[in-house]
Design a protein around this motif. Sequence first.
Motif, PDB file in Angstrom:
ATOM      1  N   PHE A   1       0.839  -1.375  -0.181  1.00 43.20           N
ATOM      2  CA  PHE A   1       0.166  -0.153  -0.088  1.00 43.20           C
ATOM      3  C   PHE A   1       0.848   1.358   0.117  1.00 43.20           C
ATOM      4  CE2 PHE A   1      -2.400   3.775   1.797  1.00 43.20           C
ATOM      5  CZ  PHE A   1      -3.501   3.423   1.303  1.00 43.20           C
ATOM      6  N   TRP A   2       1.813   1.269   0.710  1.00 48.47           N
ATOM      7  CA  TRP A   2       2.680   2.596   0.970  1.00 48.47           C
ATOM      8  C   TRP A   2       3.756   2.805  -0.036  1.00 48.47           C
ATOM      9  CZ3 TRP A   2       0.824   6.347   3.506  1.00 48.47           C
ATOM     10  CH2 TRP A   2       1.720   7.374   4.134  1.00 48.47           C
ATOM     11  N   PHE A   3       4.580   1.490  -0.368  1.00 44.84           N
ATOM     12  CA  PHE A   3       5.687   1.800  -1.195  1.00 44.84           C
ATOM     13  C   PHE A   3       5.480   1.153  -2.652  1.00 44.84           C
ATOM     14  CE2 PHE A   3       7.833   1.323   2.925  1.00 44.84           C
ATOM     15  CZ  PHE A   3       8.318   2.608   3.127  1.00 44.84           C
ATOM     16  N   GLY A   4       4.560   0.063  -2.846  1.00 47.00           N
ATOM     17  CA  GLY A   4       4.499  -0.364  -4.224  1.00 47.00           C
ATOM     18  C   GLY A   4       5.718  -1.028  -4.320  1.00 47.00           C
ATOM     19  N   GLU A   5       6.107  -1.337  -5.773  1.00 48.06           N
ATOM     20  CA  GLU A   5       7.271  -1.888  -5.883  1.00 48.06           C
ATOM     21  C   GLU A   5       8.543  -1.139  -5.826  1.00 48.06           C
ATOM     22  OE1 GLU A   5       7.645  -5.375  -6.278  1.00 48.06           O
ATOM     23  OE2 GLU A   5       5.400  -5.461  -5.902  1.00 48.06           O
ATOM     24  N   ILE A   6       9.419  -1.254  -4.860  1.00 46.28           N
ATOM     25  CA  ILE A   6      10.556  -0.442  -4.663  1.00 46.28           C
ATOM     26  C   ILE A   6      11.515  -0.718  -5.726  1.00 46.28           C
ATOM     27  CG2 ILE A   6      12.592   0.223  -3.250  1.00 46.28           C
ATOM     28  CD1 ILE A   6      10.500  -0.142  -0.692  1.00 46.28           C
ATOM     29  N   SER A   7      12.292   0.314  -6.493  1.00 43.45           N
ATOM     30  CA  SER A   7      13.036   0.209  -7.616  1.00 43.45           C
ATOM     31  C   SER A   7      13.953   1.114  -7.423  1.00 43.45           C
ATOM     32  CB  SER A   7      12.505   0.333  -9.027  1.00 43.45           C
ATOM     33  OG  SER A   7      13.346   0.224  -9.953  1.00 43.45           O
ATOM     34  N   ASP A   8      15.360   0.749  -7.714  1.00 38.51           N
ATOM     35  CA  ASP A   8      16.548   1.795  -7.250  1.00 38.51           C
ATOM     36  C   ASP A   8      16.393   2.523  -6.190  1.00 38.51           C
ATOM     37  OD1 ASP A   8      17.692   1.084  -9.815  1.00 38.51           O
ATOM     38  OD2 ASP A   8      16.461   2.574 -10.849  1.00 38.51           O
ATOM     39  N   GLU A   9      15.890   1.816  -4.945  1.00 40.62           N
ATOM     40  CA  GLU A   9      15.775   2.463  -3.623  1.00 40.62           C
ATOM     41  C   GLU A   9      14.595   3.544  -3.627  1.00 40.62           C
ATOM     42  OE1 GLU A   9      19.083   2.471  -1.222  1.00 40.62           O
ATOM     43  OE2 GLU A   9      20.457   1.990  -2.655  1.00 40.62           O
ATOM     44  N   LEU A  10      13.919   3.572  -4.575  1.00 42.50           N
ATOM     45  CA  LEU A  10      12.770   4.518  -4.283  1.00 42.50           C
ATOM     46  C   LEU A  10      11.309   3.940  -4.772  1.00 42.50           C
ATOM     47  CD1 LEU A  10      14.631   7.428  -6.456  1.00 42.50           C
ATOM     48  CD2 LEU A  10      14.023   7.270  -4.011  1.00 42.50           C
ATOM     49  N   ALA A  11      10.342   4.566  -4.396  1.00 44.20           N
ATOM     50  CA  ALA A  11       8.968   4.077  -4.522  1.00 44.20           C
ATOM     51  C   ALA A  11       8.483   4.679  -5.837  1.00 44.20           C
ATOM     52  CB  ALA A  11       7.990   4.286  -3.456  1.00 44.20           C
ATOM     53  N   PRO A  12       7.458   4.134  -6.670  1.00 43.49           N
ATOM     54  CA  PRO A  12       6.914   4.693  -7.871  1.00 43.49           C
ATOM     55  C   PRO A  12       6.187   6.029  -7.380  1.00 43.49           C
ATOM     56  CG  PRO A  12       6.236   2.386  -7.521  1.00 43.49           C
ATOM     57  CD  PRO A  12       6.928   2.660  -6.470  1.00 43.49           C
ATOM     58  N   LYS A  13       6.168   6.801  -8.480  1.00 47.95           N
ATOM     59  CA  LYS A  13       5.634   8.168  -8.239  1.00 47.95           C
ATOM     60  C   LYS A  13       4.332   8.084  -7.796  1.00 47.95           C
ATOM     61  CE  LYS A  13       8.867  10.774 -11.429  1.00 47.95           C
ATOM     62  NZ  LYS A  13       8.825  11.788 -12.547  1.00 47.95           N
ATOM     63  N   GLU A  14       3.471   7.285  -8.194  1.00 47.04           N
ATOM     64  CA  GLU A  14       1.963   7.111  -7.733  1.00 47.04           C
ATOM     65  C   GLU A  14       2.013   7.023  -6.398  1.00 47.04           C
ATOM     66  OE1 GLU A  14       2.648   3.298  -9.779  1.00 47.04           O
ATOM     67  OE2 GLU A  14       3.287   5.220 -10.247  1.00 47.04           O
ATOM     68  N   LYS A  15       3.124   6.407  -5.785  1.00 45.98           N
ATOM     69  CA  LYS A  15       2.903   6.091  -4.273  1.00 45.98           C
ATOM     70  C   LYS A  15       3.477   7.417  -3.651  1.00 45.98           C
ATOM     71  CE  LYS A  15       1.277   2.058  -4.098  1.00 45.98           C
ATOM     72  NZ  LYS A  15       0.096   1.668  -3.654  1.00 45.98           N
ATOM     73  N   GLN A  16       4.493   8.001  -4.069  1.00 43.65           N
ATOM     74  CA  GLN A  16       5.034   9.116  -3.443  1.00 43.65           C
ATOM     75  C   GLN A  16       4.055  10.267  -3.366  1.00 43.65           C
ATOM     76  OE1 GLN A  16       8.559  10.555  -5.474  1.00 43.65           O
ATOM     77  NE2 GLN A  16       9.207   8.522  -6.010  1.00 43.65           N
ATOM     78  N   GLN A  17       3.014  10.209  -4.507  1.00 46.07           N
ATOM     79  CA  GLN A  17       1.929  11.253  -4.288  1.00 46.07           C
ATOM     80  C   GLN A  17       0.842  11.161  -3.441  1.00 46.07           C
ATOM     81  OE1 GLN A  17       0.419  11.086  -8.524  1.00 46.07           O
ATOM     82  NE2 GLN A  17       2.081  12.228  -9.293  1.00 46.07           N
ATOM     83  N   LEU A  18       0.618   9.940  -2.781  1.00 45.07           N
ATOM     84  CA  LEU A  18      -0.270   9.638  -1.910  1.00 45.07           C
ATOM     85  C   LEU A  18       0.062  10.032  -0.258  1.00 45.07           C
ATOM     86  CD1 LEU A  18       0.040   6.759  -0.019  1.00 45.07           C
ATOM     87  CD2 LEU A  18      -0.555   5.750  -2.079  1.00 45.07           C
ATOM     88  N   TRP A  19       1.577   9.939  -0.293  1.00 46.08           N
ATOM     89  CA  TRP A  19       2.097   9.979   0.981  1.00 46.08           C
ATOM     90  C   TRP A  19       1.670  11.193   1.773  1.00 46.08           C
ATOM     91  CZ3 TRP A  19       7.807   8.925  -0.954  1.00 46.08           C
ATOM     92  CH2 TRP A  19       7.856   7.530  -1.117  1.00 46.08           C
ATOM     93  N   TYR A  20       1.638  12.355   1.346  1.00 48.88           N
ATOM     94  CA  TYR A  20       1.238  13.621   1.976  1.00 48.88           C
ATOM     95  C   TYR A  20      -0.012  14.101   1.477  1.00 48.88           C
ATOM     96  CZ  TYR A  20       6.054  12.913   3.033  1.00 48.88           C
ATOM     97  OH  TYR A  20       7.239  12.346   3.666  1.00 48.88           O
ATOM     98  N   ALA A  21      -0.858  13.356   0.653  1.00 54.14           N
ATOM     99  CA  ALA A  21      -2.291  13.746   0.353  1.00 54.14           C
ATOM    100  C   ALA A  21      -2.985  13.630   1.511  1.00 54.14           C
ATOM    101  CB  ALA A  21      -2.793  12.641  -0.585  1.00 54.14           C
TER     102      ALA A  21
END
Length: 202
Positions: A11-31
């Motif tokens: 739910f929070w990270f999705g598939e972590i790639s290159d030590e980062l989460a997908p942009k769609e997950k990043q957008q929900l963090w502070y929504a």
Amino acid sequence: MNKQIERIYQFWFGEISDELAPKEKQQLWYASTKRLDKQIEAEFSELLTEAAEGKHDDWKDSAKGRLALILLFDQFSRNIYRGKPQAFAFDSLALALCNEGREKQQDKQLSLVERLFFYHPLEHAEDLPSQECCVELFQMLAEQYPDGAQHQAAANALKYAIEHRDIIARFGRFPHRNEVLVRPSTKEELDYLDKGGKRFGQ
């Protein structure tokens, strides 16, 4: 990985790639949409209650399990109880998990994006030593990842950590929490808020 831990991670990270989460997950963090708050409440409120009662303390044995608990106490709680004092009721649990995990060096077992959230309870703490520690840790990550998207993520986290630290250094607490926590604000705090002072989260 435990299925419940995996559910939190997906739910929070999705598939972590290159030590980062997908942009769609990043957008929900502070929504702060009501839809997202209701979704998190529906999916994770029972798990948050169970964790607060100590029913998932065994998760602390692994770095990812400990982070899943931190996410429940430090992030999901703010969505589930937005605008209520309970939004901050689990902060001490999250901070204890963070500090104990760092002592065990569990944070070193995690990717960059995971570590950013592992350290978040320090940024939410209303005490200066925790805030200073958070700034130091994010500075370290910005130096550890000197290039590309990883550096940008660490540098962005450092920027916000400094802003949080400076508020605590000035007021000893976050003035924007006063209304929710039914704390009387000082004149200086009211002036700060009236003039557009930082309001994080709640």
